[in-house]
Design a protein around this motif. Structure first.
Motif, PDB file in Angstrom:
ATOM      1  N   ASN A  55     -37.298  10.005 -18.626  1.00  0.00           N
ATOM      2  CA  ASN A  55     -36.754   8.960 -17.777  1.00  0.00           C
ATOM      3  C   ASN A  55     -35.331   9.304 -17.351  1.00  0.00           C
ATOM      4  O   ASN A  55     -34.540   9.769 -18.176  1.00  0.00           O
ATOM      5  CB  ASN A  55     -36.756   7.629 -18.551  1.00  0.00           C
ATOM      6  N   THR A  56     -35.037   9.101 -16.087  1.00  0.00           N
ATOM      7  CA  THR A  56     -33.655   9.178 -15.612  1.00  0.00           C
ATOM      8  C   THR A  56     -33.308   7.795 -15.086  1.00  0.00           C
ATOM      9  O   THR A  56     -34.139   7.113 -14.485  1.00  0.00           O
ATOM     10  CB  THR A  56     -33.480  10.215 -14.491  1.00  0.00           C
ATOM     11  N   GLN A  57     -32.090   7.375 -15.350  1.00  0.00           N
ATOM     12  CA  GLN A  57     -31.656   6.067 -14.874  1.00  0.00           C
ATOM     13  C   GLN A  57     -30.137   6.040 -14.758  1.00  0.00           C
ATOM     14  O   GLN A  57     -29.449   6.913 -15.291  1.00  0.00           O
ATOM     15  CB  GLN A  57     -32.135   4.958 -15.799  1.00  0.00           C
ATOM     16  N   THR A  58     -29.644   5.047 -14.067  1.00  0.00           N
ATOM     17  CA  THR A  58     -28.210   4.829 -13.954  1.00  0.00           C
ATOM     18  C   THR A  58     -27.909   3.470 -14.567  1.00  0.00           C
ATOM     19  O   THR A  58     -28.503   2.467 -14.191  1.00  0.00           O
ATOM     20  CB  THR A  58     -27.763   4.863 -12.482  1.00  0.00           C
ATOM     21  N   VAL A  59     -27.021   3.459 -15.558  1.00  0.00           N
ATOM     22  CA  VAL A  59     -26.634   2.235 -16.247  1.00  0.00           C
ATOM     23  C   VAL A  59     -25.127   2.060 -16.064  1.00  0.00           C
ATOM     24  O   VAL A  59     -24.354   2.944 -16.456  1.00  0.00           O
ATOM     25  CB  VAL A  59     -27.000   2.300 -17.747  1.00  0.00           C
ATOM     26  N   TYR A  60     -24.732   0.965 -15.447  1.00  0.00           N
ATOM     27  CA  TYR A  60     -23.322   0.696 -15.168  1.00  0.00           C
ATOM     28  C   TYR A  60     -22.654   1.876 -14.475  1.00  0.00           C
ATOM     29  O   TYR A  60     -21.542   2.279 -14.805  1.00  0.00           O
ATOM     30  CB  TYR A  60     -22.557   0.338 -16.443  1.00  0.00           C
ATOM     31  N   GLY A  61     -23.364   2.501 -13.528  1.00  0.00           N
ATOM     32  CA  GLY A  61     -22.821   3.608 -12.748  1.00  0.00           C
ATOM     33  C   GLY A  61     -22.817   4.949 -13.458  1.00  0.00           C
ATOM     34  O   GLY A  61     -22.263   5.917 -12.957  1.00  0.00           O
ATOM     35  N   THR A  62     -23.441   5.029 -14.629  1.00  0.00           N
ATOM     36  CA  THR A  62     -23.463   6.263 -15.412  1.00  0.00           C
ATOM     37  C   THR A  62     -24.887   6.795 -15.495  1.00  0.00           C
ATOM     38  O   THR A  62     -25.801   6.074 -15.908  1.00  0.00           O
ATOM     39  CB  THR A  62     -22.933   6.007 -16.839  1.00  0.00           C
ATOM     40  N   ASP A  63     -25.079   8.060 -15.101  1.00  0.00           N
ATOM     41  CA  ASP A  63     -26.405   8.677 -15.156  1.00  0.00           C
ATOM     42  C   ASP A  63     -26.807   8.958 -16.598  1.00  0.00           C
ATOM     43  O   ASP A  63     -25.983   9.389 -17.411  1.00  0.00           O
ATOM     44  CB  ASP A  63     -26.419   9.991 -14.370  1.00  0.00           C
ATOM     45  N   GLN A  64     -28.085   8.710 -16.881  1.00  0.00           N
ATOM     46  CA  GLN A  64     -28.628   8.968 -18.207  1.00  0.00           C
ATOM     47  C   GLN A  64     -30.003   9.607 -18.089  1.00  0.00           C
ATOM     48  O   GLN A  64     -30.737   9.338 -17.149  1.00  0.00           O
ATOM     49  CB  GLN A  64     -28.779   7.667 -19.008  1.00  0.00           C
ATOM     50  N   ILE A  65     -30.325  10.446 -19.053  1.00  0.00           N
ATOM     51  CA  ILE A  65     -31.655  11.043 -19.192  1.00  0.00           C
ATOM     52  C   ILE A  65     -32.124  10.702 -20.592  1.00  0.00           C
ATOM     53  O   ILE A  65     -31.354  10.801 -21.553  1.00  0.00           O
ATOM     54  CB  ILE A  65     -31.600  12.584 -19.091  1.00  0.00           C
ATOM     55  N   PHE A  76     -29.214  11.747 -23.066  1.00  0.00           N
ATOM     56  CA  PHE A  76     -28.028  12.427 -22.565  1.00  0.00           C
ATOM     57  C   PHE A  76     -27.313  11.480 -21.616  1.00  0.00           C
ATOM     58  O   PHE A  76     -27.939  10.902 -20.729  1.00  0.00           O
ATOM     59  CB  PHE A  76     -28.413  13.696 -21.791  1.00  0.00           C
ATOM     60  N   VAL A  77     -26.011  11.310 -21.782  1.00  0.00           N
ATOM     61  CA  VAL A  77     -25.232  10.402 -20.952  1.00  0.00           C
ATOM     62  C   VAL A  77     -24.172  11.209 -20.215  1.00  0.00           C
ATOM     63  O   VAL A  77     -23.462  12.018 -20.816  1.00  0.00           O
ATOM     64  CB  VAL A  77     -24.578   9.303 -21.817  1.00  0.00           C
ATOM     65  N   GLU A  78     -24.063  10.966 -18.922  1.00  0.00           N
ATOM     66  CA  GLU A  78     -23.057  11.638 -18.086  1.00  0.00           C
ATOM     67  C   GLU A  78     -21.661  11.221 -18.523  1.00  0.00           C
ATOM     68  O   GLU A  78     -21.401  10.047 -18.742  1.00  0.00           O
ATOM     69  CB  GLU A  78     -23.277  11.245 -16.618  1.00  0.00           C
ATOM     70  N   TYR A  79     -20.780  12.185 -18.666  1.00  0.00           N
ATOM     71  CA  TYR A  79     -19.404  11.841 -19.027  1.00  0.00           C
ATOM     72  C   TYR A  79     -18.387  12.401 -18.038  1.00  0.00           C
ATOM     73  O   TYR A  79     -17.250  12.656 -18.371  1.00  0.00           O
ATOM     74  CB  TYR A  79     -19.073  12.249 -20.461  1.00  0.00           C
ATOM     75  N   GLY A  80     -18.807  12.570 -16.776  1.00  0.00           N
ATOM     76  CA  GLY A  80     -17.840  12.855 -15.729  1.00  0.00           C
ATOM     77  C   GLY A  80     -17.963  14.173 -14.995  1.00  0.00           C
ATOM     78  O   GLY A  80     -17.311  14.355 -13.976  1.00  0.00           O
ATOM     79  N   ASN A  81     -18.774  15.104 -15.479  1.00  0.00           N
ATOM     80  CA  ASN A  81     -18.834  16.406 -14.806  1.00  0.00           C
ATOM     81  C   ASN A  81     -20.132  16.619 -14.019  1.00  0.00           C
ATOM     82  O   ASN A  81     -20.411  17.719 -13.581  1.00  0.00           O
ATOM     83  CB  ASN A  81     -18.625  17.542 -15.816  1.00  0.00           C
ATOM     84  N   ARG A  82     -20.929  15.577 -13.853  1.00  0.00           N
ATOM     85  CA  ARG A  82     -22.163  15.585 -13.060  1.00  0.00           C
ATOM     86  C   ARG A  82     -23.235  16.531 -13.601  1.00  0.00           C
ATOM     87  O   ARG A  82     -24.220  16.784 -12.939  1.00  0.00           O
ATOM     88  CB  ARG A  82     -21.887  15.877 -11.587  1.00  0.00           C
ATOM     89  N   THR A  83     -23.082  17.058 -14.786  1.00  0.00           N
ATOM     90  CA  THR A  83     -24.096  17.965 -15.335  1.00  0.00           C
ATOM     91  C   THR A  83     -25.370  17.231 -15.714  1.00  0.00           C
ATOM     92  O   THR A  83     -26.463  17.779 -15.576  1.00  0.00           O
ATOM     93  CB  THR A  83     -23.564  18.734 -16.568  1.00  0.00           C
ATOM     94  N   ILE A  84     -25.252  15.998 -16.175  1.00  0.00           N
ATOM     95  CA  ILE A  84     -26.430  15.261 -16.608  1.00  0.00           C
ATOM     96  C   ILE A  84     -27.295  14.883 -15.406  1.00  0.00           C
ATOM     97  O   ILE A  84     -28.516  14.980 -15.467  1.00  0.00           O
ATOM     98  CB  ILE A  84     -26.041  14.033 -17.451  1.00  0.00           C
ATOM     99  N   SER A  85     -26.685  14.506 -14.302  1.00  0.00           N
ATOM    100  CA  SER A  85     -27.481  14.197 -13.115  1.00  0.00           C
ATOM    101  C   SER A  85     -28.180  15.460 -12.607  1.00  0.00           C
ATOM    102  O   SER A  85     -29.344  15.427 -12.215  1.00  0.00           O
ATOM    103  CB  SER A  85     -26.638  13.549 -12.024  1.00  0.00           C
TER     104      SER A  85
END
Length: 99
Positions: A55-65, A76-85
């Protein structure tokens, strides 16, 4: 093969742990390797064909897998470098090929 860094949340339903890892993706595997220099190691190879409930989703503007492998949830939660998206798009495409 890709080589990126990330933070992964691992939950077995009983405990929840966070790991800083190198994320490598090959044609058939997702490889998580320790980046804590042994302080809190996680080293695992996950066959892409065995990933469940991807599953991929965006929670409060943050991409998650997130997905399940062997009754363990990996997130996995995005922490600013767009690698997770980027990783989410890549895995989504790879898993579609394997399906």
């Amino acid at each position: 093969m890709m080589d990126i860094y990330g933070l992964v949340e691992v939950s077995s339903g009983i405990e929840l742990t966070f790991y800083f890892v190198t994320i490598d993706v090959t044609e058939s595997n997702l490889i998580l390797s320790d980046r804590s220099q042994g302080k809190k190691p996680l080293n695992i190879t996950i066959p892409l064909a065995d990933i469940k409930e991807f599953n991929t989703q965006t929670v409060y503007g943050t991409d998650q897998i997130s997905f399940w492998y062997n009754d363990v949830n990996y997130k996995f939660v995005e922490y600013g470098n767009r690698t997770i998206s980027f990783l989410g798009e890549y895995l989504d495409n790879r898993l579609a090929v394997l399906a």
